[in-house]
Design a protein around this motif. Structure first.
Motif, short mmCIF file in Angstrom:
data_model
loop_
_atom_site.label_atom_id
_atom_site.label_comp_id
_atom_site.label_asym_id
_atom_site.label_seq_id
_atom_site.Cartn_x
_atom_site.Cartn_y
_atom_site.Cartn_z
N PRO A 149 32.31 30.88 52.55
CA PRO A 149 33.16 31.82 51.79
C PRO A 149 34.56 31.26 51.58
CG PRO A 149 32.53 32.72 53.96
CD PRO A 149 31.80 31.43 53.80
N ARG A 150 35.06 31.43 50.37
CA ARG A 150 36.36 30.88 50.01
C ARG A 150 37.45 31.93 50.16
NH1 ARG A 150 32.74 27.13 49.46
NH2 ARG A 150 32.95 25.58 47.79
N ARG A 151 38.64 31.43 50.44
CA ARG A 151 39.77 32.34 50.60
C ARG A 151 40.00 33.16 49.33
NH1 ARG A 151 43.60 32.32 54.69
NH2 ARG A 151 41.86 32.16 56.08
N ARG A 152 39.77 32.54 48.14
CA ARG A 152 40.06 33.26 46.89
C ARG A 152 39.18 34.52 46.74
NH1 ARG A 152 37.77 28.77 44.23
NH2 ARG A 152 39.84 28.14 43.59
N THR A 153 38.02 34.50 47.39
CA THR A 153 37.11 35.64 47.25
C THR A 153 37.62 36.87 48.00
OG1 THR A 153 35.32 34.07 46.88
CG2 THR A 153 34.65 36.29 47.45
N GLU A 154 38.65 36.67 48.83
CA GLU A 154 39.27 37.84 49.48
C GLU A 154 39.85 38.77 48.41
OE1 GLU A 154 41.99 36.58 52.51
OE2 GLU A 154 40.41 35.64 53.71
N TYR A 155 40.17 38.21 47.25
CA TYR A 155 40.72 39.04 46.18
C TYR A 155 39.66 39.99 45.62
CZ TYR A 155 43.32 40.34 42.01
OH TYR A 155 43.97 41.05 41.03
N LEU A 156 38.43 39.52 45.50
CA LEU A 156 37.31 40.38 45.07
C LEU A 156 37.19 41.57 46.04
CD1 LEU A 156 34.65 40.63 43.25
CD2 LEU A 156 33.51 39.35 45.07
N GLY A 158 35.57 46.37 30.35
CA GLY A 158 36.01 45.43 31.39
C GLY A 158 37.49 45.12 31.29
N ARG A 159 38.05 44.65 32.40
CA ARG A 159 39.39 44.10 32.35
C ARG A 159 39.51 43.00 33.39
NH1 ARG A 159 43.32 46.85 35.95
NH2 ARG A 159 42.09 48.30 37.20
N VAL A 160 40.41 42.07 33.08
CA VAL A 160 40.60 40.91 33.94
C VAL A 160 41.78 41.17 34.86
CG1 VAL A 160 41.11 38.42 33.97
CG2 VAL A 160 39.75 39.39 32.11
N VAL A 161 41.60 40.91 36.15
CA VAL A 161 42.71 41.00 37.10
C VAL A 161 42.75 39.67 37.85
CG1 VAL A 161 42.66 43.52 37.36
CG2 VAL A 161 41.21 42.11 38.82
N SER A 162 43.96 39.30 38.30
CA SER A 162 44.03 37.99 38.96
C SER A 162 45.13 37.96 40.01
CB SER A 162 44.27 36.89 37.92
OG SER A 162 45.45 37.16 37.23
N SER A 163 45.00 37.02 40.91
CA SER A 163 46.01 36.77 41.93
C SER A 163 46.42 35.31 41.82
CB SER A 163 45.44 37.04 43.32
OG SER A 163 46.21 36.39 44.31
N ARG A 164 47.69 35.11 41.51
CA ARG A 164 48.20 33.74 41.42
C ARG A 164 48.17 33.08 42.80
NH1 ARG A 164 50.94 31.31 37.24
NH2 ARG A 164 51.08 33.26 36.09
N ARG A 165 48.54 33.89 43.83
CA ARG A 165 48.65 33.33 45.18
C ARG A 165 47.29 32.80 45.67
NH1 ARG A 165 48.00 35.07 50.31
NH2 ARG A 165 47.38 37.16 49.69
N LEU A 166 46.22 33.53 45.37
CA LEU A 166 44.90 33.11 45.84
C LEU A 166 44.15 32.29 44.79
CD1 LEU A 166 43.70 36.39 47.63
CD2 LEU A 166 44.31 34.23 48.71
N ASP A 167 44.79 32.09 43.61
CA ASP A 167 44.12 31.40 42.51
C ASP A 167 42.76 32.06 42.23
OD1 ASP A 167 43.54 29.60 40.50
OD2 ASP A 167 42.69 28.12 41.87
N ALA A 168 42.82 33.38 42.14
CA ALA A 168 41.56 34.15 42.04
C ALA A 168 41.57 35.01 40.78
CB ALA A 168 41.43 35.05 43.27
#
Ligand SMILES: C[S@@+](CC[C@H](N)C(=O)[O-])C[C@H]1O[C@@H](n2cnc3c(N)ncnc32)[C@H](O)[C@@H]1O
Length: 274
Positions: A76-83, A247-257
């Protein structure tokens, strides 16, 4: 029994020479995991040979939890914490309305489901994966939480009683285009199974199949969340629209997610069950 010395400059040096960027932190983890000097040597050798740290240790840290990860199971990747974070937000906004039904589809080790149960439980939690090794690993992580783990292709192994009842469908399906797998770091391309990485010619094959059947499984007001990449997000959004999902796109710059969130559009009837 021999005691294990503290991270020695030699261990750190060997890890660094093998290309481990966080050699000091890794050395500390390997030392903590070893009961004897011989065990430490074996762990260091496995890591230096190129095995992912998590496969050497047998666990990965995810959302503050220790998730067991077997060899040949996706780490599991750190970026998936955003999901997870976005799914928790939706679960919290749902308020009280009975125990929410959550499905972690393409679950790998079950990290997403385990984190959701830890942060937003109690849940009726189901997880599914096509890879028997992943399903076995997910069972060890999720059975103690009371979850059911199913093995098979996407929705096929889910119990029929979940149709039209899923409040949160959280999905981190493979999304690497087949032709890009060769450019991935060796830890992924050599030690994680191809089925966990390969999203088909444009990386979006699994996402298309997940979105196409989502409305059959989602409860009224339920949400589909799919992790994607920033580059692929417009296409993922188009896939949602083509499947009758807003749908809508959401993102986290910090996690590159990047995650696309969606729900069944008003006026779009769920498809007739097969
Ligand atoms: C990128 S990994 C993500 C694993 C986990 N969700 C995570 O974030 O750590 C994708 C997972 O999808 C599974 N998978 C691939 N194709 C599948 C399919 N057709 N049906 C179910 N699972 C599938 C793989 O076995 C792998 O465990």
């Amino acid at each position: 029994m021999q005691t294990v010395p503290l991270p020695r400059p030699e261990v750190i040096g060997r890890l660094r020479a093998a290309g481990c960027v966080f050699a000091e932190e890794e050395a500390a983890l390997l030392v903590a995991a070893a009961a004897t000097a011989a065990e430490l040597e074996a762990l260091v050798r496995r890591r230096v040979s190129g095995l992912p740290l998590e496969h050497v240790l047998g666990w990965a840290e995810f959302c503050g939890l220790r998730i067991e990860v077997d060899p040949a199971v996706f780490v599991p990747r750190r970026r998936t914490e955003y999901l997870v974070r976005r799914a928790v937000r939706l679960l919290q906004a749902r308020g009280s309305g009975g125990m929410p039904v959550v499905v972690d589809l393409c679950c790998g080790s079950g990290a997403v489901g385990a984190a959701l149960a830890a942060v937003a439980g109690p849940l009726e939690l189901h997880a599914a994966d096509v890879d028997p090794a992943a399903a076995a690993c997910a069972r060890r992580n999720l059975h103690p939480l009371g979850a059911e783990v199913h093995e098979g292709d996407l929705y096929d192994p889910l119990p029929e009683r979940l149709r039209g009842r899923v409040d949160i469908l959280a999905v981190n399906a493979p999304y690497v285009p087949s032709g890009m797998i060769g450019t991935m770091p060796p830890e992924a391309r050599l030690h994680e199974p191809r089925v966990s990485l390969d999203g088909g010619p444009d990386g979006l094959e699994l996402q298309r199949r997940v979105a196409a059947a989502a409305s059959e499984w989602l409860a009224p007001g339920g949400h589909l969340l799919i992790e994607t990449s920033r580059r692929q997000a417009p296409q993922t959004l188009g896939i949602f629209a083509g499947s009758g999902l807003s749908g809508r796109v959401v993102s986290s710059r910090r996690l590159d997610a990047t995650v696309v969130l969606g729900r069944v559009q008003a006026g779009v009837a769920a498809r007739t069950p097969r």
